[in-house]
Design a protein around this motif. Structure first.
Motif, PDB file in Angstrom:
ATOM      1  N   PHE A 282       0.800  -1.219   0.000  1.00 52.48           N
ATOM      2  CA  PHE A 282       0.000   0.000   0.000  1.00 52.48           C
ATOM      3  C   PHE A 282       0.835   1.274   0.000  1.00 52.48           C
ATOM      4  CE2 PHE A 282      -3.611  -2.543   0.181  1.00 52.48           C
ATOM      5  CZ  PHE A 282      -4.762  -1.773   0.153  1.00 52.48           C
ATOM      6  N   GLY A 283       2.135   1.159  -0.163  1.00 51.69           N
ATOM      7  CA  GLY A 283       2.961   2.332  -0.420  1.00 51.69           C
ATOM      8  C   GLY A 283       3.518   3.056   0.781  1.00 51.69           C
ATOM      9  N   ASN A 284       3.247   2.563   1.996  1.00 54.27           N
ATOM     10  CA  ASN A 284       3.818   3.210   3.177  1.00 54.27           C
ATOM     11  C   ASN A 284       4.780   2.232   3.846  1.00 54.27           C
ATOM     12  OD1 ASN A 284       4.484   4.677   5.428  1.00 54.27           O
ATOM     13  ND2 ASN A 284       2.551   4.289   6.492  1.00 54.27           N
ATOM     14  N   PRO A 285       6.083   2.364   3.614  1.00 56.52           N
ATOM     15  CA  PRO A 285       7.037   1.428   4.202  1.00 56.52           C
ATOM     16  C   PRO A 285       7.124   1.522   5.718  1.00 56.52           C
ATOM     17  CG  PRO A 285       8.191   3.232   3.129  1.00 56.52           C
ATOM     18  CD  PRO A 285       6.747   3.370   2.755  1.00 56.52           C
ATOM     19  N   ALA A 286       6.551   2.588   6.297  1.00 50.64           N
ATOM     20  CA  ALA A 286       6.595   2.776   7.748  1.00 50.64           C
ATOM     21  C   ALA A 286       5.318   2.284   8.429  1.00 50.64           C
ATOM     22  CB  ALA A 286       6.836   4.248   8.071  1.00 50.64           C
TER      23      ALA A 286
END
Length: 336
Positions: A282-286
Motif C-alpha cells: 500500500f505504499g507506506n514502508p513505515a
C-alpha cells in the motif's frame, strides 16, 4: 447466596471435552478438531460465553439436521481478488481454514483480497477468522450476519442479527492487535450466560415485555430483542454487516428465520466476508512504525488499553492455571 460448585480444567481437557461432545453429535474428525480447538481458545482468551457453553448449540444444530456435521465445503477463485466458498451447510470455520492459504497468497499478489461464503453456519468468536491473517502479516476485517434479534433505533421489532465484526493487524515485536465485537450492546451468548449464572447484565442490553430497556437477561431472552450499541450508530454498523455479510455472500438475511425456526436452531445460514490487506503493497514502508506509535499512545494512557489486548492476559493465566468451569455445565456437556 453460596457460590456454585466448579472444577478447574486444563486447556487440553477443555479441548478433549469439546471434541467428545462434537463427535457424539455426529461431527467428523476434521470438523470436530477445528471447532474443538476454537472452543478451547475461547475458554482460554475469553469471552468464555463463546466456549464450552456454545457446545449444546453446536450439538443441537447437528442432531436436528439443521447443519451438516460432515460438510465437504468448496472454494473457488472467481476474480483476481475474490474467493467464494460454499460451506456445504457446515460451519464456516471449516471452509475458512480451507481457504486461508489461498486468500493470503491472493492478498500478497494483489495487495487486497476477499473471501466470501454462503450455505454455512457461524457460531463462536469471529476473531479466530482474522487473527491468523494478522499472524501472516496482513490487516484483516471479518463480518458475519446472524439471526434477527437487534431492534433498529426507534424500531418495534428485530431486523438485524447481533452481526459481529472483527479486525486484526500485525504488531511488530508483539502479538497482533485483534478485536471482535457484536453490533448489539451484548452478544446473545453473554445474555444466556448471565441468565444461567443468575445475575443481571452490567448495562441495559435489550427490551423487556413492556418495550423498556432492561438489564434482566431473562426478560431479554423472553422478548428476543437486543439493543444496538451506540443507538443509531450501532444500528448503522449492523446494516453495513448485513450488506457485507449476507448480501455479498448470498446468505440468509437476518430477518428470514423460517428455516431456522423449523429446526429450533439458534443461528441462521447467514453470509460471511473476510477481507485481507497486505500493508507492504500500500505504499507506506513505515506501516509497522505507525501501528507501534498508535499502540504506544494508548498504553499507559490512564487505564486505556489497546483493543483486544485483554485477551492476552486471560491467555497467559489460562495457559498456566487452566480454566474454572461450572460443575452444572460440565454435567450438561457430559450428558450430551
Amino acid at each position: 447466596m453460596t457460590d456454585a460448585p466448579t472444577k478447574t480444567l486444563s486447556l487440553e481437557e477443555v479441548k478433549a471435552l469439546a471434541k467428545s461432545v462434537l463427535v457424539s453429535a455426529g461431527m467428523d474428525e476434521r470438523g470436530s478438531e477445528i471447532l474443538a480447538d476454537l472452543v478451547m481458545r475461547s475458554e482460554r482468551d475469553g469471552p468464555r460465553s463463546h466456549g464450552l457453553r456454545m457446545l449444546p448449540v453446536y450439538a443441537q444444530s447437528f442432531e436436528s439436521n439443521y447443519a451438516n456435521p460432515t460438510a465437504n465445503p468448496t472454494v473457488k477463485r472467481i476474480a483476481p481478488g475474490v474467493l467464494r466458498g460454499d460451506g456445504d451447510n457446515g460451519y464456516y470455520q471449516i471452509v475458512g481454514v480451507e481457504a486461508r492459504d489461498e486468500l493470503i497468497g491472493m492478498a500478497r499478489e494483489n495487495g487486497i483480497a476477499s473471501f466470501t461464503c454462503a450455505n454455512c453456519h457461524h457460531l463462536g468468536a469471529l476473531r479466530f477468522d482474522t487473527e491468523p491473517l494478522a499472524q501472516a502479516g496482513l490487516v484483516s476485517l471479518g463480518v458475519v450476519n446472524s439471526l434477527s434479534m437487534v431492534v433498529p433505533q426507534g424500531g418495534l421489532r428485530p431486523v438485524f442479527g447481533t452481526n459481529p465484526m472483527s479486525f486484526a493487524c500485525p504488531r511488530e515485536g508483539a502479538e497482533p492487535v485483534v478485536w471482535d465485537q457484536a453490533s448489539s450492546v451484548a452478544a446473545l451468548m453473554d445474555v444466556r450466560m448471565a441468565a444461567a449464572e443468575g445475575h443481571d447484565l452490567p448495562r441495559p442490553s435489550g427490551l423487556d415485555t413492556s418495550g423498556q430497556p432492561t438489564t434482566d437477561p431473562n426478560a431479554i431472552l423472553e422478548t428476543r430483542s437486543l439493543l444496538p450499541f451506540g443507538e443509531h450508530k450501532g444500528a448503522a454498523i449492523a446494516f453495513l454487516i448485513e450488506v457485507l455479510g449476507a448480501a455479498l455472500a448470498g446468505g440468509t438475511l437476518s430477518a428470514d428465520n423460517q428455516e431456522r425456526e423449523s429446526f429450533g436452531a439458534l443461528n441462521i445460514k447467514g453470509g460471511a466476508t473476510l477481507i485481507a490487506i497486505d500493508p507492504s503493497r500500500f505504499g507506506n514502508p513505515a506501516f509497522n512504525v505507525y501501528v507501534t506509535r498508535i499502540c504506544a499512545e494508548i498504553d499507559g494512557n490512564g487505564t486505556a488499553r489497546v483493543p483486544g489486548d485483554g485477551r492476552l492476559k486471560n491467555r497467559a493465566t489460562a495457559e498456566t492455571n487452566g480454566v474454572v468451569v461450572a460443575s452444572d455445565l460440565l454435567a450438561q456437556l457430559q450428558s450430551l
